[in-house]
Design an enzyme around this catalytic site. Structure first.
Site, short mmCIF file in Angstrom:
data_model
loop_
_atom_site.label_atom_id
_atom_site.label_comp_id
_atom_site.label_asym_id
_atom_site.label_seq_id
_atom_site.Cartn_x
_atom_site.Cartn_y
_atom_site.Cartn_z
N GLU A 121 0.82 -1.21 0.00
CA GLU A 121 0.00 0.00 0.00
C GLU A 121 0.86 1.26 0.00
O GLU A 121 1.65 1.47 0.92
CB GLU A 121 -0.90 0.03 1.23
CG GLU A 121 -1.79 1.27 1.31
CD GLU A 121 -2.58 1.35 2.60
OE1 GLU A 121 -3.61 2.04 2.60
OE2 GLU A 121 -2.17 0.73 3.61
N ASP A 157 -5.59 2.89 -1.46
CA ASP A 157 -6.33 3.71 -0.50
C ASP A 157 -6.52 5.08 -1.13
O ASP A 157 -5.56 5.83 -1.34
CB ASP A 157 -5.55 3.80 0.82
CG ASP A 157 -6.36 4.45 1.92
OD1 ASP A 157 -7.02 5.48 1.66
OD2 ASP A 157 -6.33 3.94 3.07
N GLN A 197 -9.56 1.24 -0.33
CA GLN A 197 -9.96 1.82 0.95
C GLN A 197 -10.30 3.29 0.77
O GLN A 197 -9.84 3.94 -0.18
CB GLN A 197 -8.84 1.67 1.99
CG GLN A 197 -8.64 0.22 2.43
CD GLN A 197 -7.50 0.06 3.43
OE1 GLN A 197 -6.47 0.71 3.31
NE2 GLN A 197 -7.68 -0.82 4.40
N GLU A 243 -11.73 2.73 6.06
CA GLU A 243 -10.63 2.93 7.00
C GLU A 243 -10.58 4.40 7.41
O GLU A 243 -9.69 5.16 7.01
CB GLU A 243 -9.30 2.48 6.38
CG GLU A 243 -8.21 2.35 7.45
CD GLU A 243 -6.86 1.96 6.87
OE1 GLU A 243 -6.18 1.12 7.47
OE2 GLU A 243 -6.48 2.50 5.81
#
Length: 275
Positions: free
Chosen positions: A150, A185, A213, A249
């Protein structure tokens, strides 16, 4: 249609961790994710997942350390992964082994491996990263598990080794393992790069994005606040054919207030109520 997984490390923190599964299920979530499960027996977490009919979308390998006490100590002292850290190969492998032991009971199809903070020459760290990812991907493939990397913004984690989508996809290409993918993300992506819709259109169709995310930018609260218009991005994800889970998240605005997470779910209820 987007599908959402509640992040139990950040959401429902007005109740103990093992009670958050029930809280998420009551609000209509069909899946959850979390950071580190190692303070609790895998059997207890698996029982909560099964009892509440929840799928586990994702969890992290240890950020450092090799057992519950040392993992907690590593995280609280600022360790943010060992995958790219030269000299930590043995610790990294023990962490992967522990994560895969948990996976055998929790049945998550994917595990996130945090890269770590810059603390050596970049080329040495990159070589370590590549070698460790190849080893971990081979180990995880034996259990049918994807391993994810990530890109994280350096405002939230100063000095983090991996920051951009293009960097992550180059790593995936170089490692060459079918089960190594990128955890995209959109909160981090907006802070570092912007142009999020075009990044989605560029990378999701490659098949190398394993998980999405979200969070509001810049405060990391619910995604109906801040500068990103998520309903549009959800349509873009549908447009490019993304059918995986979207991890929530974020830190609820009302934090640890009783019922605070549930009170902030107006943005997602229309999606959770759809058949």
């Amino acid at each position: 249609m987007p599908r959402f997984a509640a992040n139990l490390s950040m959401m429902y923190n007005d109740v103990p961790f093992l009670d958050r599964f029930e809280a998420a299920a009551k609000d209509g979530f069909k899946a959850v994710e979390f950071l580190f499960p190692y303070a609790w027996p895998a059997e207890d977490i698996a029982a909560r997942l099964q009892h509440h009919g929840l799928e586990l979308a994702l969890f992290n390998m240890p950020p450092g350390g090799t057992d519950a006490a040392s993992i907690d100590k590593a995280w609280n002292s600022g360790v943010r992964g060992t995958t790219a850290l030269p000299g930590h190969e043995a610790e990294f492998r023990q962490g992967v082994a522990l994560a895969l032991a948990y996976q055998r009971l929790l049945k998550s199809p994917r595990i996130h491996l945090m890269a770590g903070l810059i603390g050596a020459e970049p080329e040495m760290m990159r070589a370590t990263y590549i070698a460790n990812l190849r080893w971990a991907a081979a180990e995880a493939a034996q259990q049918g598990v994807d391993v994810l990397i990530e890109p994280i913004n350096t405002r939230d984690i100063p000095g983090f080794f991996l920051n951009r989508q293009d960097q992550a996809h180059l790593i995936v290409h170089e490692v060459g393992a079918a089960n190594l993918k990128v955890q995209m993300d959109l909160y981090h992506c907006q802070i570092v790069e912007g142009d999020v819709a075009m990044k989605i259109r560029q990378y999701v169709p490659t098949g190398h994005v394993g998980h999405i995310q979200i969070a509001g930018v810049p405060e990391r609260h619910e995604p109906d606040t801040g500068e990103v218009h998520y309903p549009y991005l959800f349509d873009v994800l549908d447009e490019v054919g993304y059918t995986g889970w979207i991890g929530c998240e974020y830190r609820p605005r009302r934090g640890g207030e009783p019922g605070g997470t549930s009170a902030g779910l107006g943005w997602v209820q229309p999606y959770l109520k759809r058949p």
